[in-house]
Each structure stands twice: as structure tokens, then as C-alpha cells.
Design a protein around this motif. Structure first.
Motif, mmCIF file in Angstrom:
data_model
loop_
_atom_site.group_PDB
_atom_site.id
_atom_site.type_symbol
_atom_site.label_atom_id
_atom_site.label_comp_id
_atom_site.label_asym_id
_atom_site.label_seq_id
_atom_site.Cartn_x
_atom_site.Cartn_y
_atom_site.Cartn_z
ATOM 1 N N GLN A 75 0.825 -1.207 0.000
ATOM 2 C CA GLN A 75 0.000 0.000 0.000
ATOM 3 C C GLN A 75 0.862 1.262 0.000
ATOM 4 O O GLN A 75 0.538 2.256 -0.666
ATOM 5 C CB GLN A 75 -0.943 -0.009 1.203
ATOM 6 C CG GLN A 75 -1.966 -1.129 1.174
ATOM 7 C CD GLN A 75 -2.777 -1.136 -0.100
ATOM 8 O OE1 GLN A 75 -3.321 -0.112 -0.516
ATOM 9 N NE2 GLN A 75 -2.864 -2.300 -0.744
ATOM 10 N N PHE A 79 1.063 4.155 -2.999
ATOM 11 C CA PHE A 79 0.895 5.574 -2.712
ATOM 12 C C PHE A 79 2.065 6.388 -3.253
ATOM 13 O O PHE A 79 1.875 7.427 -3.888
ATOM 14 C CB PHE A 79 0.762 5.775 -1.199
ATOM 15 C CG PHE A 79 0.854 7.209 -0.762
ATOM 16 C CD1 PHE A 79 -0.221 8.061 -0.896
ATOM 17 C CD2 PHE A 79 2.034 7.702 -0.211
ATOM 18 C CE1 PHE A 79 -0.136 9.386 -0.497
ATOM 19 C CE2 PHE A 79 2.135 9.021 0.192
ATOM 20 C CZ PHE A 79 1.048 9.861 0.045
ATOM 21 N N PHE A 154 0.779 9.593 3.816
ATOM 22 C CA PHE A 154 0.270 8.238 4.039
ATOM 23 C C PHE A 154 0.530 7.882 5.494
ATOM 24 O O PHE A 154 1.670 7.919 5.955
ATOM 25 C CB PHE A 154 0.982 7.236 3.127
ATOM 26 C CG PHE A 154 0.403 5.845 3.169
ATOM 27 C CD1 PHE A 154 -0.430 5.405 2.158
ATOM 28 C CD2 PHE A 154 0.689 4.985 4.217
ATOM 29 C CE1 PHE A 154 -0.971 4.124 2.196
ATOM 30 C CE2 PHE A 154 0.151 3.705 4.265
ATOM 31 C CZ PHE A 154 -0.675 3.272 3.251
ATOM 32 N N GLY A 182 -6.772 14.459 1.260
ATOM 33 C CA GLY A 182 -6.232 13.803 0.078
ATOM 34 C C GLY A 182 -5.254 12.681 0.385
ATOM 35 O O GLY A 182 -4.735 12.037 -0.519
ATOM 36 N N ARG A 184 -3.894 9.130 2.701
ATOM 37 C CA ARG A 184 -4.330 7.742 2.871
ATOM 38 C C ARG A 184 -3.913 7.259 4.257
ATOM 39 O O ARG A 184 -2.977 7.771 4.856
ATOM 40 C CB ARG A 184 -3.707 6.825 1.811
ATOM 41 C CG ARG A 184 -4.047 7.186 0.370
ATOM 42 C CD ARG A 184 -5.485 6.821 0.042
ATOM 43 N NE ARG A 184 -5.804 7.076 -1.367
ATOM 44 C CZ ARG A 184 -6.285 8.206 -1.829
ATOM 45 N NH1 ARG A 184 -6.482 9.233 -0.992
ATOM 46 N NH2 ARG A 184 -6.569 8.345 -3.105
ATOM 47 N N THR A 235 -13.291 3.645 1.934
ATOM 48 C CA THR A 235 -12.467 2.605 2.547
ATOM 49 C C THR A 235 -12.424 1.416 1.604
ATOM 50 O O THR A 235 -13.333 1.213 0.803
ATOM 51 C CB THR A 235 -13.010 2.139 3.911
ATOM 52 O OG1 THR A 235 -14.320 1.591 3.738
ATOM 53 C CG2 THR A 235 -13.049 3.277 4.914
ATOM 54 N N ARG A 236 -11.358 0.650 1.717
ATOM 55 C CA ARG A 236 -11.222 -0.573 0.919
ATOM 56 C C ARG A 236 -10.475 -1.601 1.749
ATOM 57 O O ARG A 236 -9.474 -1.272 2.392
ATOM 58 C CB ARG A 236 -10.455 -0.282 -0.372
ATOM 59 C CG ARG A 236 -10.207 -1.507 -1.236
ATOM 60 C CD ARG A 236 -9.641 -1.127 -2.591
ATOM 61 N NE ARG A 236 -8.347 -0.475 -2.507
ATOM 62 C CZ ARG A 236 -7.191 -1.130 -2.366
ATOM 63 N NH1 ARG A 236 -7.178 -2.456 -2.250
ATOM 64 N NH2 ARG A 236 -6.046 -0.467 -2.318
ATOM 65 N N LEU A 270 -7.816 0.165 4.161
ATOM 66 C CA LEU A 270 -7.242 1.373 3.563
ATOM 67 C C LEU A 270 -8.301 2.457 3.559
ATOM 68 O O LEU A 270 -9.406 2.250 3.051
ATOM 69 C CB LEU A 270 -6.775 1.103 2.127
ATOM 70 C CG LEU A 270 -6.279 2.324 1.356
ATOM 71 C CD1 LEU A 270 -4.953 2.822 1.916
ATOM 72 C CD2 LEU A 270 -6.141 2.006 -0.131
ATOM 73 N N CYS A 271 -7.975 3.613 4.140
ATOM 74 C CA CYS A 271 -8.876 4.758 4.140
ATOM 75 C C CYS A 271 -8.339 5.824 3.189
ATOM 76 O O CYS A 271 -7.145 6.136 3.202
ATOM 77 C CB CYS A 271 -8.975 5.379 5.538
ATOM 78 S SG CYS A 271 -9.710 4.339 6.788
ATOM 79 N N GLY A 272 -9.225 6.377 2.365
ATOM 80 C CA GLY A 272 -8.882 7.525 1.553
ATOM 81 C C GLY A 272 -9.491 8.767 2.152
ATOM 82 O O GLY A 272 -10.688 8.793 2.463
#
Length: 275
Positions: A75, A79, A154, A182, A184, A235-236, A270-272
């Protein structure tokens, strides 16, 4: 593990949540030492062989922490591919060696942990001009003032949030989203049943008592975070890379995706952040 009695560093004074970094270090190092290992982490092997600690209390080594480290690395690399020269903030970093595994000369890295842990990092790990080290709790938001936001941020919280109270974990996620638009964030969490076991004094084979993990979040609950936490755009779920043996079974992976198993296993999210 080599042990000639010389040049060893005592880590036996570590207690509580801080001691869990020795568990994850042992598992990463043992995996990295195997010819068929699932993680390349030579620096972890060096740390493991340098530190004097009763690793046997953690029982039999597992691939879990090595695969988790790989998932976090993937991840971060994704990024940085989109945001060259971005900043990675490693909350509660312990003796993780992600900076050296990522090996990106342009990344700016902020390592945050409690003073006793940071003292060990400074004693054992190479001094790097791109790494800023802060000896403080992740809950002390003053670390945010040390983060360069120009090229994106990140936030990595590997093996951390589950040890915090639920409101503290959710508040920290929300504050990161608000402060780093913006950006992660990736973190791991445990299911409710596992959280309850740790709060009753869960012991693993080898005799180690796992610290309480009051914060729990299932895959389904993680998917609902954008509706619960302002400034989270999406989120993913992040799946662990396939490993060796049962850890590499595609059948078991498929079964873990079926309800209710999906919400009864650990998960990586994972949060955006909006903005």
C-alpha cells in the motif's frame, strides 16, 4: 539464533503493548531467514539476533506478521508511485523496518513511538536523513506538526489501533483525515470475539499473555466508516498476500470471504481522505 554473549542489547525491560513489537519482530525475522520465506527483511534478522529477549514465550513462529508487513508495504509503494516524494507517517512503529524494505530514496518518513521504543530504534537502526523520529504517543497530536504535507501523506498504523480504546482509535483516524486531506491511511483490526478474549486475559502457547485489545472492527464495519467518520472519502479492504501452506490456500481465502466468516476474522483497511 546466534548467541555468543557479546554485543547483545537487553530488551527484557519491555512490557505491555511495547513488548508486542518483539513478537512481530521474531515472526518477521524467522520468516525472512527461511530459504522459502515470504518476506525479504534482512534488517529484521539482524535486530532479532542482536536483541536479548525470551522469544520462546511467543510459541511457534507464524507467517502472519510477515504477510501483514508485505501488505502494508504494498500500500505504501502504491501511494508513493502516485505521490513521489510523499511522506509516510508510521504510528507506533516499534521495530518495524518498512523504511528500508521500501527503499525509496525520495520518501520522507516520520517514525513515532514511545520514548523507550524510540531509544531502541536509535541505538539499533541506521541514522537516515529522510527519517524523522519522534518519541511520543501516537495520541499526542503534536506529531502532526512535524509532517510535510506538500507531496501527500500516508499514515501507517500497523499493530496499533486495536490496543487503544475504541473512541481513541476512531478519533485518531478522524483527526488524520481532517489534518491530511487527500491522504491515505492503512490499519489492521481484530474482530469482536477476539477483542473479548484478549480482555479476559488471552494466553498463547508459550505462555505469553496478549495485551487487551479493546478496539475491534470487522470488514463490514470498516466499510461503513465513511458514514461514521467525517472527511473519510472511501475505505477498501486490503487482503494479505498469499503465503506458504495454509496461508497460501485460495480455497480458505475464498471461504473467509463468505458471511459470517468475513466479519469474524482480522482485517486490514485502507482509508482515503477527502480533499
Amino acid at each position: 539464533m546466534a548467541d555468543d554473549g557479546r554485543n547483545r542489547v537487553d530488551a527484557t525491560t519491555l512490557t505491555g503493548v511495547s513488548a508486542t513489537m518483539m513478537w512481530t519482530l521474531r515472526n518477521r525475522a524467522v520468516e525472512a531467514s527461511r530459504p522459502d520465506g515470504t518476506l525479504a527483511d534482512p534488517l529484521a534478522v539482524t535486530l532479532y539476533e542482536t536483541l536479548d529477549y525470551p522469544y520462546e514465550q511467543f510459541g511457534k513462529p507464524s507467517q502472519s506478521h510477515a504477510l501483514r508487513a508485505r501488505a502494508f508495504d504494498e500500500q505504501i509503494r502504491a501511494f508513493l508511485a502516485d505521490r513521489p516524494g510523499g511522506t509516510v507517517v508510521a504510528l507506533g512503529e516499534g521495530l518495524q523496518t518498512g523504511y528500508w524494505r521500501i527503499a525509496d530514496p525520495d520518501v520522507r518518513w516520520v517514525s513515532i513511538d514511545l520514548p523507550q521504543v524510540i531509544a531502541l530504534r536509535k541505538q539499533l537502526l541506521p541514522d537516515e536523513p529522510n527519517v524523522t523520529t519522534l518519541a511520543q504517543s501516537a495520541l499526542d497530536r503534536s506529531w502532526m506538526d512535524h509532517v510535510d504535507t506538500d507531496r501527500g501523506v500516508f499514515v501507517s498504523a500497523e499493530g496499533l489501533l486495536m490496543y487503544l480504546p475504541a473512541d481513541a482509535s476512531l478519533s485518531l483516524i478522524g483527526d488524520c483525515a481532517r489534518r491530511f486531506p487527500g491522504g491515505r491511511m492503512v490499519f489492521d483490526s481484530v474482530p469482536k470475539w477476539f477483542s473479548r478474549k484478549t480482555q479476559k486475559g488471552m494466553r498463547i502457547r508459550g505462555g505469553y499473555t496478549v495485551p487487551p485489545m479493546p478496539f475491534h472492527l470487522s470488514a463490514g464495519e470498516a466499510a461503513e466508516l465513511p458514514a461514521r467518520v467525517p472527511d473519510i472519502a472511501f475505505t477498501r479492504e486490503v487482503m494479505l498476500p498469499l503465503g506458504r501452506g495454509l496461508w497460501g490456500s485460495t480455497t480458505l481465502r475464498a471461504l473467509s470471504e463468505l458471511p459470517p466468516l468475513r466479519n469474524s476474522r482480522p482485517t486490514l483497511t485502507l482509508c482515503g481522505f477527502a480533499g
